[in-house]
Design a protein around this motif. Structure first.
Motif, PDB file in Angstrom:
ATOM      1  N   ARG A   6       0.827  -1.215   0.000  1.00 51.95           N
ATOM      2  CA  ARG A   6       0.000   0.000   0.000  1.00 51.95           C
ATOM      3  C   ARG A   6       0.854   1.255   0.000  1.00 51.95           C
ATOM      4  NH1 ARG A   6      -2.980  -3.172   3.505  1.00 51.95           N
ATOM      5  NH2 ARG A   6      -2.101  -2.147   5.335  1.00 51.95           N
ATOM      6  N   ARG A   7       1.917   1.257   0.778  1.00 51.09           N
ATOM      7  CA  ARG A   7       2.812   2.434   0.832  1.00 51.09           C
ATOM      8  C   ARG A   7       3.453   2.694  -0.529  1.00 51.09           C
ATOM      9  NH1 ARG A   7       7.257   2.161   5.039  1.00 51.09           N
ATOM     10  NH2 ARG A   7       7.599   4.273   4.301  1.00 51.09           N
ATOM     11  N   ILE A   8       3.929   1.641  -1.174  1.00 51.91           N
ATOM     12  CA  ILE A   8       4.555   1.815  -2.488  1.00 51.91           C
ATOM     13  C   ILE A   8       3.529   2.302  -3.495  1.00 51.91           C
ATOM     14  CG2 ILE A   8       5.590   0.579  -4.438  1.00 51.91           C
ATOM     15  CD1 ILE A   8       7.213  -1.008  -2.409  1.00 51.91           C
ATOM     16  N   TYR A   9       2.320   1.735  -3.480  1.00 56.91           N
ATOM     17  CA  TYR A   9       1.287   2.170  -4.417  1.00 56.91           C
ATOM     18  C   TYR A   9       0.987   3.660  -4.243  1.00 56.91           C
ATOM     19  CZ  TYR A   9      -3.001   2.363  -7.089  1.00 56.91           C
ATOM     20  OH  TYR A   9      -3.957   2.704  -8.010  1.00 56.91           O
ATOM     21  N   LYS A  10       0.823   4.107  -3.005  1.00 61.41           N
ATOM     22  CA  LYS A  10       0.554   5.531  -2.744  1.00 61.41           C
ATOM     23  C   LYS A  10       1.693   6.408  -3.249  1.00 61.41           C
ATOM     24  CE  LYS A  10      -2.109   4.948   1.491  1.00 61.41           C
ATOM     25  NZ  LYS A  10      -2.142   5.287   2.916  1.00 61.41           N
ATOM     26  N   LYS A  11       2.924   6.006  -2.979  1.00 54.19           N
ATOM     27  CA  LYS A  11       4.086   6.788  -3.420  1.00 54.19           C
ATOM     28  C   LYS A  11       4.186   6.809  -4.944  1.00 54.19           C
ATOM     29  CE  LYS A  11       5.829   7.918   0.582  1.00 54.19           C
ATOM     30  NZ  LYS A  11       6.032   9.287   1.028  1.00 54.19           N
TER      31      LYS A  11
END
Length: 96
Positions: free
Chosen positions: A18-23
């Motif tokens: 999720r963090r990578i997708y948001k970034k």
């Protein structure tokens, strides 16, 4: 000069995913959930690499970055079979 990249990732942990997708939404447009098309300057590419290095677990995850180079028009090297991106779909929203 801006260059086009395809960035794909395989992340083992849901929180990191999720963090990578948001970034990644800040750097490019999603083609699929874990595949992005990015148009980046040299500085932006360095920022992308630094951002991903802070999140990725190098023992469990993998990120693939493909340099498509300078394109004459946005999609002259990118082809879709089936449903392609429409102007409304080229921005991502994340519900967490």
């Amino acid at each position: 000069m801006r260059r086009y990249y395809i960035v794909s990732y395989d992340v083992a942990d849901q929180k990191r995913l999720r963090r990578i997708y948001k970034k990644m939404c800040g750097f490019g447009d999603p083609l699929q959930f874990s595949v992005f098309q990015c148009e980046l300057s040299a500085t932006e590419k360095i920022l992308l690499l630094e951002t991903l290095n802070e999140i990725v677990n190098k023992r469990e995850d993998r990120v693939l970055i493909i340099d498509l180079g300078v394109l004459r028009k946005e999609n002259d090297r990118i082809e879709f079979i089936g449903k392609s991106l429409s102007p409304q779909e080229d921005r991502c929203a994340v519900i967490v």
